[in-house]
Design a protein around this motif. Structure first.
Motif, PDB file in Angstrom:
ATOM      1  N   ASN A 121      -7.718  10.370   7.779  1.00  0.00           N
ATOM      2  CA  ASN A 121      -8.333   9.070   7.505  1.00  0.00           C
ATOM      3  C   ASN A 121      -8.598   8.924   6.022  1.00  0.00           C
ATOM      4  O   ASN A 121      -9.682   9.190   5.540  1.00  0.00           O
ATOM      5  CB  ASN A 121      -9.633   8.914   8.302  1.00  0.00           C
ATOM      6  N   GLY A 122      -7.568   8.516   5.316  1.00  0.00           N
ATOM      7  CA  GLY A 122      -7.706   8.318   3.885  1.00  0.00           C
ATOM      8  C   GLY A 122      -6.369   7.914   3.320  1.00  0.00           C
ATOM      9  O   GLY A 122      -5.351   7.931   4.018  1.00  0.00           O
ATOM     10  N   GLY A 123      -6.391   7.558   2.048  1.00  0.00           N
ATOM     11  CA  GLY A 123      -5.162   7.136   1.378  1.00  0.00           C
ATOM     12  C   GLY A 123      -4.485   8.296   0.676  1.00  0.00           C
ATOM     13  O   GLY A 123      -4.931   9.444   0.767  1.00  0.00           O
ATOM     14  N   ALA A 124      -3.429   7.968  -0.063  1.00  0.00           N
ATOM     15  CA  ALA A 124      -2.643   8.989  -0.749  1.00  0.00           C
ATOM     16  C   ALA A 124      -3.469   9.739  -1.794  1.00  0.00           C
ATOM     17  O   ALA A 124      -3.322  10.949  -1.961  1.00  0.00           O
ATOM     18  CB  ALA A 124      -1.421   8.347  -1.403  1.00  0.00           C
ATOM     19  N   THR A 125      -4.369   9.031  -2.484  1.00  0.00           N
ATOM     20  CA  THR A 125      -5.185   9.682  -3.511  1.00  0.00           C
ATOM     21  C   THR A 125      -6.123  10.699  -2.874  1.00  0.00           C
ATOM     22  O   THR A 125      -6.299  11.811  -3.378  1.00  0.00           O
ATOM     23  CB  THR A 125      -5.967   8.620  -4.316  1.00  0.00           C
ATOM     24  N   ASP A 126      -6.706  10.326  -1.720  1.00  0.00           N
ATOM     25  CA  ASP A 126      -7.575  11.249  -0.981  1.00  0.00           C
ATOM     26  C   ASP A 126      -6.775  12.482  -0.552  1.00  0.00           C
ATOM     27  O   ASP A 126      -7.267  13.610  -0.586  1.00  0.00           O
ATOM     28  CB  ASP A 126      -8.136  10.582   0.288  1.00  0.00           C
ATOM     29  N   LEU A 127      -5.553  12.235  -0.149  1.00  0.00           N
ATOM     30  CA  LEU A 127      -4.665  13.303   0.304  1.00  0.00           C
ATOM     31  C   LEU A 127      -4.372  14.268  -0.846  1.00  0.00           C
ATOM     32  O   LEU A 127      -4.447  15.487  -0.672  1.00  0.00           O
ATOM     33  CB  LEU A 127      -3.370  12.663   0.812  1.00  0.00           C
ATOM     34  N   LEU A 128      -4.072  13.712  -2.020  1.00  0.00           N
ATOM     35  CA  LEU A 128      -3.791  14.541  -3.191  1.00  0.00           C
ATOM     36  C   LEU A 128      -5.015  15.405  -3.527  1.00  0.00           C
ATOM     37  O   LEU A 128      -4.884  16.596  -3.794  1.00  0.00           O
ATOM     38  CB  LEU A 128      -3.392  13.663  -4.383  1.00  0.00           C
ATOM     39  N   GLU A 129      -6.212  14.801  -3.478  1.00  0.00           N
ATOM     40  CA  GLU A 129      -7.449  15.554  -3.746  1.00  0.00           C
ATOM     41  C   GLU A 129      -7.617  16.682  -2.734  1.00  0.00           C
ATOM     42  O   GLU A 129      -7.941  17.815  -3.096  1.00  0.00           O
ATOM     43  CB  GLU A 129      -8.672  14.628  -3.693  1.00  0.00           C
ATOM     44  N   TRP A 156      16.541  10.863   0.561  1.00  0.00           N
ATOM     45  CA  TRP A 156      15.404  10.815  -0.379  1.00  0.00           C
ATOM     46  C   TRP A 156      15.735   9.991  -1.620  1.00  0.00           C
ATOM     47  O   TRP A 156      14.859   9.320  -2.167  1.00  0.00           O
ATOM     48  CB  TRP A 156      14.942  12.231  -0.743  1.00  0.00           C
ATOM     49  N   GLU A 157      17.003  10.024  -2.050  1.00  0.00           N
ATOM     50  CA  GLU A 157      17.387   9.205  -3.207  1.00  0.00           C
ATOM     51  C   GLU A 157      17.222   7.721  -2.882  1.00  0.00           C
ATOM     52  O   GLU A 157      16.707   6.949  -3.700  1.00  0.00           O
ATOM     53  CB  GLU A 157      18.836   9.485  -3.605  1.00  0.00           C
ATOM     54  N   MET A 158      17.629   7.321  -1.666  1.00  0.00           N
ATOM     55  CA  MET A 158      17.493   5.924  -1.241  1.00  0.00           C
ATOM     56  C   MET A 158      16.016   5.569  -1.057  1.00  0.00           C
ATOM     57  O   MET A 158      15.547   4.533  -1.524  1.00  0.00           O
ATOM     58  CB  MET A 158      18.288   5.688   0.058  1.00  0.00           C
ATOM     59  N   HIS A 159      15.277   6.451  -0.388  1.00  0.00           N
ATOM     60  CA  HIS A 159      13.841   6.267  -0.164  1.00  0.00           C
ATOM     61  C   HIS A 159      13.137   6.004  -1.501  1.00  0.00           C
ATOM     62  O   HIS A 159      12.400   5.029  -1.660  1.00  0.00           O
ATOM     63  CB  HIS A 159      13.301   7.537   0.522  1.00  0.00           C
ATOM     64  N   ASP A 160      13.400   6.866  -2.477  1.00  0.00           N
ATOM     65  CA  ASP A 160      12.735   6.751  -3.776  1.00  0.00           C
ATOM     66  C   ASP A 160      13.141   5.468  -4.493  1.00  0.00           C
ATOM     67  O   ASP A 160      12.293   4.756  -5.037  1.00  0.00           O
ATOM     68  CB  ASP A 160      13.062   7.962  -4.660  1.00  0.00           C
ATOM     69  N   ALA A 161      14.447   5.171  -4.472  1.00  0.00           N
ATOM     70  CA  ALA A 161      14.946   3.980  -5.177  1.00  0.00           C
ATOM     71  C   ALA A 161      14.376   2.696  -4.575  1.00  0.00           C
ATOM     72  O   ALA A 161      14.060   1.753  -5.309  1.00  0.00           O
ATOM     73  CB  ALA A 161      16.473   3.953  -5.152  1.00  0.00           C
ATOM     74  N   ILE A 162      14.203   2.660  -3.264  1.00  0.00           N
ATOM     75  CA  ILE A 162      13.620   1.452  -2.646  1.00  0.00           C
ATOM     76  C   ILE A 162      12.189   1.284  -3.121  1.00  0.00           C
ATOM     77  O   ILE A 162      11.783   0.203  -3.554  1.00  0.00           O
ATOM     78  CB  ILE A 162      13.686   1.513  -1.102  1.00  0.00           C
ATOM     79  N   TYR A 163      11.395   2.362  -3.061  1.00  0.00           N
ATOM     80  CA  TYR A 163      10.002   2.239  -3.513  1.00  0.00           C
ATOM     81  C   TYR A 163       9.907   1.935  -5.001  1.00  0.00           C
ATOM     82  O   TYR A 163       9.038   1.174  -5.429  1.00  0.00           O
ATOM     83  CB  TYR A 163       9.187   3.494  -3.160  1.00  0.00           C
ATOM     84  N   GLU A 164      10.804   2.487  -5.797  1.00  0.00           N
ATOM     85  CA  GLU A 164      10.759   2.255  -7.249  1.00  0.00           C
ATOM     86  C   GLU A 164      11.157   0.826  -7.613  1.00  0.00           C
ATOM     87  O   GLU A 164      10.861   0.362  -8.703  1.00  0.00           O
ATOM     88  CB  GLU A 164      11.635   3.284  -7.968  1.00  0.00           C
ATOM     89  N   ASN A 165      11.843   0.133  -6.701  1.00  0.00           N
ATOM     90  CA  ASN A 165      12.263  -1.260  -6.945  1.00  0.00           C
ATOM     91  C   ASN A 165      11.681  -2.208  -5.904  1.00  0.00           C
ATOM     92  O   ASN A 165      12.247  -3.262  -5.627  1.00  0.00           O
ATOM     93  CB  ASN A 165      13.800  -1.339  -6.913  1.00  0.00           C
ATOM     94  N   GLN A 166      10.549  -1.803  -5.326  1.00  0.00           N
ATOM     95  CA  GLN A 166       9.995  -2.529  -4.180  1.00  0.00           C
ATOM     96  C   GLN A 166       9.790  -4.017  -4.432  1.00  0.00           C
ATOM     97  O   GLN A 166      10.027  -4.836  -3.556  1.00  0.00           O
ATOM     98  CB  GLN A 166       8.652  -1.883  -3.761  1.00  0.00           C
ATOM     99  N   GLN A 167       9.380  -4.372  -5.656  1.00  0.00           N
ATOM    100  CA  GLN A 167       9.100  -5.794  -5.916  1.00  0.00           C
ATOM    101  C   GLN A 167      10.353  -6.654  -5.855  1.00  0.00           C
ATOM    102  O   GLN A 167      10.273  -7.871  -5.736  1.00  0.00           O
ATOM    103  CB  GLN A 167       8.348  -5.981  -7.245  1.00  0.00           C
ATOM    104  N   TYR A 220       0.836  -1.211   0.000  1.00  0.00           N
ATOM    105  CA  TYR A 220       0.000   0.000   0.000  1.00  0.00           C
ATOM    106  C   TYR A 220       0.870   1.260   0.000  1.00  0.00           C
ATOM    107  O   TYR A 220       0.528   2.258  -0.627  1.00  0.00           O
ATOM    108  CB  TYR A 220      -0.949  -0.002   1.203  1.00  0.00           C
ATOM    109  N   CYS A 221       2.003   1.187   0.697  1.00  0.00           N
ATOM    110  CA  CYS A 221       2.959   2.308   0.663  1.00  0.00           C
ATOM    111  C   CYS A 221       3.561   2.420  -0.731  1.00  0.00           C
ATOM    112  O   CYS A 221       3.767   3.516  -1.247  1.00  0.00           O
ATOM    113  CB  CYS A 221       4.073   2.113   1.690  1.00  0.00           C
ATOM    114  N   GLY A 222       3.830   1.264  -1.320  1.00  0.00           N
ATOM    115  CA  GLY A 222       4.360   1.246  -2.689  1.00  0.00           C
ATOM    116  C   GLY A 222       3.389   1.889  -3.663  1.00  0.00           C
ATOM    117  O   GLY A 222       3.788   2.656  -4.543  1.00  0.00           O
ATOM    118  N   ALA A 223       2.102   1.615  -3.485  1.00  0.00           N
ATOM    119  CA  ALA A 223       1.071   2.200  -4.351  1.00  0.00           C
ATOM    120  C   ALA A 223       0.904   3.696  -4.076  1.00  0.00           C
ATOM    121  O   ALA A 223       0.602   4.476  -4.978  1.00  0.00           O
ATOM    122  CB  ALA A 223      -0.259   1.471  -4.148  1.00  0.00           C
ATOM    123  N   ALA A 224       1.121   4.101  -2.823  1.00  0.00           N
ATOM    124  CA  ALA A 224       0.988   5.518  -2.454  1.00  0.00           C
ATOM    125  C   ALA A 224       2.154   6.344  -2.987  1.00  0.00           C
ATOM    126  O   ALA A 224       1.999   7.532  -3.278  1.00  0.00           O
ATOM    127  CB  ALA A 224       0.906   5.652  -0.929  1.00  0.00           C
TER     128      ALA A 224
END
Length: 172
Positions: free
Chosen positions: A156-164, A85-96, A33-37
């Protein structure tokens, strides 16, 4: 529930450090879910980064995700070399593909001092930083990932709700 402690110098902050809108994410690097966010939050920062302060705190659900804690510690080790942030991003971008080897590969790609990185990931200080983030999440009422706080209040919501929410409030 409210955020405890409030955002401080120990936090990883992105965007505008003086922004009135402060978003805190408690995240787990192996959580799907964090990966999707992640791409949604990237979009939010691309659009509103100059108007938002974004903070990431570690909340590794180690019982479910065996690499969440090592990944959090690796990001903290990268932080000591100015590349959180570079490490944070790279981990999420290669999460699988997340495993211990991947963390080392990313460190190499980021041109980190590998000997220092290897020593730092073994250091108790970084483990304590991750634990301290986790404990602050528990105190703040985090019960899953990702969990978001907006200006110190649990959202109380996900990343998409947050963006909205940000789009509605910043644009209007």
């Amino acid at each position: 529930m409210s955020l405890k402690p409030s955002v401080n110098k120990n936090d990883h902050i992105q965007g505008n450090a003086n922004a009135e809108l402060v978003i805190v994410e408690y995240g787990d690097y192996q959580c799907p879910y964090c990966g999707a966010a992640y791409p949604v939050l990237k979009e939010l920062m691309d659009e509103f980064g100059n108007q938002v302060q974004f903070v990431f705190r570690n909340f590794p659900l180690s019982e479910m995700h065996q690499y969440a804690r090592p990944a959090a510690i690796a990001a903290e080790a990268a932080n000591l070399q100015g590349k959180f942030w570079e490490m944070h991003d790279a981990i999420y971008e290669n999460q699988q593909y997340l495993n211990k080897d991947l963390l080392q590969e990313i460190a190499e790609k980021l041109n980190l001092n590998i000997n220092q990185f290897k020593n730092d990931i073994e250091s108790s200080e970084l483990a304590e930083k991750v634990d301290s983030d986790f404990e602050s999440g528990i105190i703040s009422g985090v019960n899953g990932t990702p969990s978001f706080f907006v200006n110190g209040k649990k959202f109380n919501g996900g990343a998409t709700d947050l963006l909205e929410l940000v789009r509605e409030n910043v644009i209007n």
